[in-house]
Design a protein around this motif. Structure first.
Motif, PDB file in Angstrom:
ATOM      1  N   PRO A 213       0.825  -1.221   0.000  1.00  0.00           N
ATOM      2  CA  PRO A 213       0.000   0.000   0.000  1.00  0.00           C
ATOM      3  C   PRO A 213       0.853   1.263   0.000  1.00  0.00           C
ATOM      4  N   GLY A 214       2.011   1.186   0.662  1.00  0.00           N
ATOM      5  CA  GLY A 214       2.916   2.343   0.678  1.00  0.00           C
ATOM      6  C   GLY A 214       3.378   2.693  -0.728  1.00  0.00           C
ATOM      7  N   GLU A 215       3.709   1.666  -1.508  1.00  0.00           N
ATOM      8  CA  GLU A 215       4.145   1.897  -2.891  1.00  0.00           C
ATOM      9  C   GLU A 215       3.007   2.464  -3.732  1.00  0.00           C
ATOM     10  N   TYR A 216       1.808   1.960  -3.487  1.00  0.00           N
ATOM     11  CA  TYR A 216       0.656   2.470  -4.234  1.00  0.00           C
ATOM     12  C   TYR A 216       0.427   3.950  -3.906  1.00  0.00           C
ATOM     13  N   MET A 217       0.569   4.268  -2.635  1.00  0.00           N
ATOM     14  CA  MET A 217       0.394   5.675  -2.233  1.00  0.00           C
ATOM     15  C   MET A 217       1.471   6.557  -2.873  1.00  0.00           C
ATOM     16  N   ASP A 218       2.684   6.021  -2.943  1.00  0.00           N
ATOM     17  CA  ASP A 218       3.759   6.764  -3.621  1.00  0.00           C
ATOM     18  C   ASP A 218       3.387   7.021  -5.084  1.00  0.00           C
ATOM     19  N   ALA A 219       2.808   5.978  -5.713  1.00  0.00           N
ATOM     20  CA  ALA A 219       2.403   6.119  -7.125  1.00  0.00           C
ATOM     21  C   ALA A 219       1.319   7.197  -7.244  1.00  0.00           C
ATOM     22  N   CYS A 220       0.376   7.220  -6.293  1.00  0.00           N
ATOM     23  CA  CYS A 220      -0.690   8.246  -6.303  1.00  0.00           C
ATOM     24  C   CYS A 220      -0.062   9.634  -6.183  1.00  0.00           C
ATOM     25  N   GLN A 221       0.845   9.770  -5.228  1.00  0.00           N
ATOM     26  CA  GLN A 221       1.502  11.071  -5.015  1.00  0.00           C
ATOM     27  C   GLN A 221       2.238  11.516  -6.273  1.00  0.00           C
ATOM     28  N   ALA A 222       2.948  10.576  -6.885  1.00  0.00           N
ATOM     29  CA  ALA A 222       3.739  10.914  -8.070  1.00  0.00           C
ATOM     30  C   ALA A 222       2.841  11.362  -9.212  1.00  0.00           C
ATOM     31  N   VAL A 223       1.732  10.647  -9.421  1.00  0.00           N
ATOM     32  CA  VAL A 223       0.833  10.993 -10.531  1.00  0.00           C
ATOM     33  C   VAL A 223       0.179  12.361 -10.269  1.00  0.00           C
ATOM     34  N   LEU A 224      -0.265  12.595  -9.049  1.00  0.00           N
ATOM     35  CA  LEU A 224      -0.916  13.877  -8.731  1.00  0.00           C
ATOM     36  C   LEU A 224       0.069  15.034  -8.928  1.00  0.00           C
ATOM     37  N   ALA A 225       1.307  14.792  -8.503  1.00  0.00           N
ATOM     38  CA  ALA A 225       2.317  15.840  -8.676  1.00  0.00           C
ATOM     39  C   ALA A 225       2.624  16.053 -10.158  1.00  0.00           C
ATOM     40  N   ALA A 226       2.716  14.948 -10.891  1.00  0.00           N
ATOM     41  CA  ALA A 226       3.026  15.061 -12.316  1.00  0.00           C
ATOM     42  C   ALA A 226       1.909  15.766 -13.078  1.00  0.00           C
ATOM     43  N   GLU A 227       0.671  15.532 -12.647  1.00  0.00           N
ATOM     44  CA  GLU A 227      -0.469  16.155 -13.328  1.00  0.00           C
ATOM     45  C   GLU A 227      -0.699  17.590 -12.849  1.00  0.00           C
ATOM     46  N   GLY A 228       0.057  18.002 -11.825  1.00  0.00           N
ATOM     47  CA  GLY A 228      -0.046  19.379 -11.326  1.00  0.00           C
ATOM     48  C   GLY A 228      -1.332  19.671 -10.575  1.00  0.00           C
ATOM     49  N   LEU A 229      -1.924  18.639  -9.984  1.00  0.00           N
ATOM     50  CA  LEU A 229      -3.159  18.871  -9.218  1.00  0.00           C
ATOM     51  C   LEU A 229      -2.809  19.498  -7.866  1.00  0.00           C
ATOM     52  N   PRO A 230      -3.540  20.530  -7.472  1.00  0.00           N
ATOM     53  CA  PRO A 230      -3.191  21.238  -6.227  1.00  0.00           C
ATOM     54  C   PRO A 230      -3.677  20.501  -4.984  1.00  0.00           C
ATOM     55  N   VAL A 231      -3.325  19.241  -4.877  1.00  0.00           N
ATOM     56  CA  VAL A 231      -3.735  18.433  -3.719  1.00  0.00           C
ATOM     57  C   VAL A 231      -2.491  17.828  -3.093  1.00  0.00           C
ATOM     58  N   ARG A 232      -2.310  18.098  -1.811  1.00  0.00           N
ATOM     59  CA  ARG A 232      -1.184  17.483  -1.105  1.00  0.00           C
ATOM     60  C   ARG A 232      -1.636  16.123  -0.589  1.00  0.00           C
ATOM     61  N   THR A 233      -0.725  15.187  -0.510  1.00  0.00           N
ATOM     62  CA  THR A 233      -1.113  13.867   0.008  1.00  0.00           C
ATOM     63  C   THR A 233      -0.168  13.438   1.129  1.00  0.00           C
ATOM     64  N   GLU A 234      -0.696  12.599   1.985  1.00  0.00           N
ATOM     65  CA  GLU A 234       0.112  12.078   3.093  1.00  0.00           C
ATOM     66  C   GLU A 234      -0.233  10.601   3.255  1.00  0.00           C
ATOM     67  N   LYS A 235       0.803   9.785   3.510  1.00  0.00           N
ATOM     68  CA  LYS A 235       0.590   8.342   3.642  1.00  0.00           C
ATOM     69  C   LYS A 235       0.362   7.976   5.107  1.00  0.00           C
ATOM     70  N   LEU A 236      -0.629   7.151   5.359  1.00  0.00           N
ATOM     71  CA  LEU A 236      -0.832   6.605   6.707  1.00  0.00           C
ATOM     72  C   LEU A 236      -0.945   5.087   6.554  1.00  0.00           C
ATOM     73  N   VAL A 237       0.123   4.384   6.876  1.00  0.00           N
ATOM     74  CA  VAL A 237       0.115   2.919   6.771  1.00  0.00           C
ATOM     75  C   VAL A 237       0.439   2.343   8.135  1.00  0.00           C
ATOM     76  N   ALA A 238      -0.407   1.447   8.597  1.00  0.00           N
ATOM     77  CA  ALA A 238      -0.178   0.890   9.940  1.00  0.00           C
ATOM     78  C   ALA A 238      -0.616  -0.564   9.967  1.00  0.00           C
ATOM     79  N   ILE A 239      -0.238  -1.213  11.043  1.00  0.00           N
ATOM     80  CA  ILE A 239      -0.704  -2.577  11.274  1.00  0.00           C
ATOM     81  C   ILE A 239      -1.269  -2.613  12.688  1.00  0.00           C
ATOM     82  N   GLY A 240      -2.401  -3.253  12.863  1.00  0.00           N
ATOM     83  CA  GLY A 240      -3.002  -3.289  14.191  1.00  0.00           C
ATOM     84  C   GLY A 240      -4.466  -3.651  14.089  1.00  0.00           C
ATOM     85  N   HIS A 241      -5.220  -3.354  15.130  1.00  0.00           N
ATOM     86  CA  HIS A 241      -6.662  -3.588  15.102  1.00  0.00           C
ATOM     87  C   HIS A 241      -7.246  -2.573  14.132  1.00  0.00           C
ATOM     88  N   ARG A 242      -7.837  -3.039  13.066  1.00  0.00           N
ATOM     89  CA  ARG A 242      -8.195  -2.161  11.946  1.00  0.00           C
ATOM     90  C   ARG A 242      -9.087  -0.992  12.393  1.00  0.00           C
TER      91      ARG A 242
END
Lengths: 289, 501
Positions: A213-242
Motif C-alpha cells: 500500500p505504501g508503494e501504491y500511495m507513492d504512485a498516487c503522489q507521483a501521478v498527482l504531482a506530475a499532473e499538477g493537481l493542487p492536492v497534497r497527500t500524506e501516507k498513513l500505513v499501519a498494522i493493528g486492530h483495523r
C-alpha cells in the motif's frame, strides 16, 4: 515432473517478478454534473440545508443541484423512483430520513440502507440536520479528506473520488491498516508448518503487507504531482486492530470528509468497515463510493 | 549450460539396481573368463550403462559411477590398464584420475558459482524486466523479446536456470497481459537449445566436443553465432505461424498493454546496487577472459576452466555473506556424473570399445563430403531428441578424436577426415544441440517448460509437442546443413581444428 529444486527456483523468480510489478495509479477524476440532495425537511428548511451543503462541497463548482424535500417521498420505493428520475452523479443525504431513530446511534435508517446498495452513484452521508454538538471542523469545507480501505492498493476509484472532493491546496490522507488479528491467525498456522521458516515468514509477510500500500500511495503522489493537481497527500500505513487504528487516525487528523467503500462486489450487505464507521461517526461527513 | 535431466528422475528401487549390477558383473566376469574379447565385454557394459541412462530410472551420477567402477575393477583385474596409460606416474596418481577431463569439470564448477552469485545480484532479473518493457506488451514483440532473452541467458546460464528465469517472468507477465503462456513457454524451451549453441561454454556438449576438437572460444562464436541468428529468426517466424500470434489491433490496446508492462520496476529485483554493478563488471571480465584467453600471458598456459574458477573466486570474495549456500548450488550430480563418465570412457578407450564403435561409424561418416557430415548432424540430432545428449557427445567426441589422430598420424583409410572431418565436428555440435527440441523429453529445459505449463493448468501431451518440435527441428537441421556447407565454402570453418602435441 520437475524436481522440488526447480519448483522452488521457479517460485523464487516468480516472487521476484511479482514484487517488481508495481501497481500504478491511473488518474481519472469522475465527472459530476448533477448532484441530488435528499432531505426529509419542509421545503424552506430544505433549501437552507441545500445552501449549507453547497457551501461544504465547494469543490463541486458548476454542478447542477437538485433537491428533494420531505413531501417528495415517504417510502423507500418513492425515494428510489425520485432518484431514478434525477439520475444524479452524486447523492447527498443523512441518516434516518422520515424517522426519529437518528436520536439512537445504532443504525443508518431504512432509506439510506437501501440507497447505498441500490443506487450506482456515490452517496455522501452528512450529519443529521438536528444533530447537536458537532465539532467545529464539521461541514466547514473539504480541506482535509481521508480515504480509507482495507485494500487500498490498486483502488483507483476510491482515490480518484477522494482527490475530486479535496479542496484545492487541501490535504488528502491515504490510509491503510493491515489487520493484525488476520495476520496473527496466519502466523499461528505457519508456526505449525515445519517447511516454512516462521521468523522469516513473519518478518517478510509483515514487510510486504505494509510495503505494497505504501508503494501504491507513492504512485498516487507521483501521478498527482506530475499532473499538477493542487492536492497534497500524506501516507498513513499501519498494522493493528483495523477499526481502532482508523479511529485513531480519524480523530487525530480532524478529518472533514471520510471516503470509503460501501459496496463489495455483488454482496447485499454494506461493507462491514464502512457500516461500523457510518454508524459510529455520525458527526463526520462520509463519501461512500 | 548443461542438460541436467537427473533432477527430473524418480527415485530408483535399490533392490532392482543391486540385481542389475550383480547380473552385469557376473555376466561380464564370466565372459572375460571364457575368453570373449575384451572389446565385446566392455562394449556390453557401456551399452547397458548408456541404455539405463536413456531409461532415466536411476540418478545419472549413480549410474555412471556404478558403470565406471565396475569397468575399472574388471579392467584392472584383467590387467588392461597401466599407470603409464594415463595420469602422472611421477606423482603416483591413480590411473582413473588421468582419464577425467578436469577442464570440463572446472568450467562446470566455476561457472555454476559465478552464475549463482551474479543471479543473486539481480543482473539476470534486471535484464529480464528491461527486455519485457521493450516488448511494450505486444504478443509478437513479447515473443521476440523473450526468445532473444532465452537465447542470451542460455548462452551464459545452465539451460534449466535460463528456462526458469524467463519462464517465471513469462507466467507473471502473461497473467498481467491476459495472454496464454503456451506459445511463449514452448518457444522458449526450443530457444534454450539455440542459445546453448552460441558459445563454447553454453552447453556441456559444446564444452566436451569443443575441447576435444580444440576449438578456441572466439572461433566457436564466429562459427556458431551466424547460425544462431539465422535459426533465431527462422524459429520466431515459424512460431508465429504455428501459434497464430497477432499484434495488438488498436492504439488503445497497445497503450493499455504498454502501461501494464511499464508498471514493472526492474530495480525492485536488485537488492544491493553496489553488488549489482560489481557482478555485472565481473561477468564482463569473465566473458573477455574467455574470449581473449589465448592472448592473455600466463592464462594462455592454462585451460579455459581457470577463467571460470578465477571468476568464481572473485565473486565469492565480493559476496561473503552466504559462501556455504553458494557452494551448495554447485551441481554435484553433474560433477560426479562427469567423473564417472570420463572414467568409463577412459576404460572403453583402453579396451578397444571406442575403436570398435569408430570402425562401425567410420563407414557412414566417411561416405562423402556431403553425406558424412549430414549423417553425423541428423543422426546425432535424432539420438539427442530421444536421450541425454551429454554421453552421446562424449562418446562421439572420443570416436572423432580417434579419427583425427589416425588422420594426423597418416593412418591409411582416414584421408577423408582431412577433407571434411572439420565439418563432422561441427555437425556433431549442431546435432547434439538442436536434437533436444525433437521431443518433450529431449532436453531438460523443455521438460521444465512443459512442467511450468502443467502447473498453470495447460497440459501438453507428448504428441502435441512432437508435432511442433519435429517441424522446428526439421527446419533447424535443414538450415544447419546448409549453413555448415556455406560456412565451409566461405572458409569460416578452418580445415584443421586440432594440432597434435
Amino acid at each position: 515432473m520437475v524436481s522440488n529444486g526447480h519448483v522452488s527456483s521457479l517460485d523464487r523468480f516468480a516472487s521476484v517478478f511479482n514484487a517488481a510489478d508495481k501497481v500504478a495509479f491511473n488518474l481519472a477524476l469522475p465527472a459530476i454534473d448533477k448532484a441530488l440532495v435528499v432531505t426529509d425537511l419542509a421545503e424552506p428548511t430544505a433549501k437552507s440545508y441545500l445552501n449549507a451543503v453547497k457551501n461544504f462541497l465547494g469543490v463541486l463548482d458548476g454542478v447542477h443541484w437538485s433537491l428533494l424535500h420531505g413531501s417528495d417521498f415517504r417510502t423507500v420505493k418513492e425515494l428510489l423512483e425520485r432518484v431514478e428520475e434525477h439520475q444524479p452523479d452524486v447523492l447527498i443525504t443523512y441518516r434516518h430520513l422520515h424517522s426519529e431513530a437518528w436520536r439512537w446511534p445504532y443504525s443508518l435508517g431504512e432509506h439510506l440502507d437501501v440507497l447505498i446498495q441500490v443506487v450506482a452513484a456515490p452517496v455522501i452521508v452528512l450529519p443529521h440536520p438536528d444533530e447537536e454538538g458537532m465539532p467545529e471542523h464539521t461541514l466547514g469545507n473539504t480541506d482535509l479528506v481521508m480515504s480509507i480501505s482495507p485494500h487500498l492498493k490498486g483502488d483507483d476509484r476510491l482515490v480518484n473520488y477522494a482527490v475530486l472532493f479535496t479542496r484545492p491546496d487541501g490535504l488528502l490522507l491515504l490510509a491503510h491498516v493491515e489487520d493484525d488479528r488476520v495476520l496473527g491467525r496466519y502466523m499461528e498456522a505457519i508456526a505449525k508448518i515445519p517447511q516454512i521458516d516462521t521468523d522469516t515468514a513473519h518478518k517478510e509477510i509483515r514487510r510486504q503487507l505494509l510495503k505494497e500500500p505504501g508503494e501504491y500511495m507513492d504512485a498516487c503522489q507521483a501521478v498527482l504531482a506530475a499532473e499538477g493537481l493542487p492536492v497534497r497527500t500524506e501516507k498513513l500505513v499501519a498494522i493493528g486492530h483495523r477499526l481502532e487504528q482508523f479511529r485513531v487516525m480519524i480523530e487525530k487528523h480532524k478529518v472533514n470528509l471520510l471516503v470509503l467503500h460501501a459496496r463489495s462486489g455483488d454482496q447485499r450487505a454494506m461493507e462491514s468497515l464502512a457500516y461500523t464507521l457510518a454508524v459510529e461517526y455520525r458527526n463526520l461527513p462520509l463519501l461512500l463510493v | 549450460m548443461s542438460e541436467d535431466k537427473s533432477k527430473t528422475a524418480k527415485h530408483h528401487n535399490p533392490l532392482h539396481v543391486t540385481i542389475v549390477v550383480t547380473v552385469v558383473t557376473a555376466v561380464c566376469a564370466s565372459m572375460l573368463v571364457q575368453g570373449v574379447p575384451e572389446k565385446y565385454v566392455f562394449g556390453l557394459l557401456l551399452a547397458v550403462t548408456l541404455g539405463m541412462l536413456a531409461l532415466e530410472k536411476v540418478n545419472k551420477a549413480i549410474l555412471v559411477l556404478l558403470g565406471s567402477g565396475l569397468a575399472l575393477l574388471l579392467a584392472i583385474w584383467k590387467g588392461l590398464l597401466k599407470q603409464s596409460d594415463h595420469g602422472d606416474s611421477a606423482h603416483s596418481l591413480p590411473v582413473y584420475i588421468g582419464m577425467i577431463d578436469w577442464g570440463t569439470i572446472g568450467i562446470i564448477i566455476g561457472s555454476t558459482i559465478f552464475v549463482e552469485l551474479i543471479s543473486r545480484g539481480g543482473l539476470f532479473t534486471w535484464v529480464a524486466v528491461k527486455i519485457l518493457k521493450v516488448s511494450r506488451g505486444d504478443p509478437f514483440r513479447l515473443m521476440i523479446c523473450f526468445s532473444g532473452l532465452t537465447v542470451v541467458f542460455s548462452a551464459f546460464l545452465n539451460n534449466v536456470t535460463a528456462m526458469i528465469i524467463v519462464g517465471s517472468l513469462t507466467i507473471v507477465s502473461c497473467r498481467k497481459l491476459q495472454l496464454s503462456a503456451v506459445p511463449f513457454l514452448l518457444t522458449e524451451g526450443i530457444f534454450t537449445n539455440i542459445g546453448g549453441l552460441l558459445t563454447l561454454i553454453s552447453s556441456i556438449p559444446n564444452i566436451i566436443v569443443g575441447s576435444a576438437a580444440s576449438i578456441p572460444y572466439v572461433q566457436f562464436l564466429i562459427i556458431s553465432g551466424p547460425y544462431c541468428l539465422v535459426a533465431f529468426f527462422a524459429t520466431i517466424y515459424l512460431a508465429r505461424f504455428i501459434f497464430k500470434l497477432k499484434p495488438l489491433g488498436t492504439d488503445d490496446k497497445r497503450a493499455e498493454a504498454k502501461a501494464k508492462v511499464d508498471s514493472f520496476d526492474e530495480w525492485e529485483t536488485v537488492k544491493d546496487r553496489k553488488f549489482f554493478y560489481l557482478s555485472a563488471g565481473v561477468l564482463g571480465a569473465i566473458i573477455l577472459g574467455f574470449a581473449f584467453h589465448s592472448s592473455i600471458p600466463i592464462l594462455n598456459k592454462m585451460g579455459l576452466e581457470v577463467v571460470a574458477l578465477i571468476g568464481a573466486t572473485v565473486m565469492l570474495v565480493i559476496y561473503p555473506t552466504d559462501v556455504e549456500g553458494v557452494l551448495n548450488e554447485v551441481e554435484w550430480t553433474l560433477v560426479l556424473f562427469f567423473v564417472g563418465l570420463f572414467t568409463l570412457l577412459g576404460v572403453m578407450e583402453h579396451t578397444g570399445v571406442l575403436t570398435m564403435i569408430g570402425d562401425t561409424l567410420k563407414s557412414p561418416l566417411s561416405s562423402g563430403p556431403v553425406q558424412g557430415p549430414v549423417a553425423m548432424l541428423w543422426s546425432s540430432a535424432f539420438f539427442s531428441g530421444l536421450t541425454d545428449n551429454i554421453p552421446l557427445a562424449a562418446v562421439l567426441a572420443k570416436v572423432m578424436n580417434g579419427f583425427q589422430e589416425n588422420f594426423q598420424n597418416g593412418v591409411v583409410g582416414y584421408e577423408w577426415f582431412g577433407e571434411y572431418g572439420h565439418l563432422s565436428w561441427w555437425a556433431l555440435i549442431f546435432g547434439a544441440g538442436l536434437g533436444g527440441n525433437l521431443t518433450p523429453i529431449g532436453s531438460a529445459s523443455t521438460v521444465v517448460a512443459i512442467s511450468i505449463l502443467k502447473r498453470e493448468g495447460h497440459k501438453i501431451t507428448f504428441m502435441q509437442y512432437v508435432k511442433i518440435g519435429a517441424v522446428v527441428v526439421l527446419v533447424q537441421l535443414v538450415l544447419a546443413s546448409a549453413y555448415l556447407f556455406a560456412a565451409d565454402k566461405f572458409g569460416i570453418i578452418p580445415k584443421v581444428l586440432k594440432t597434435l602435441p
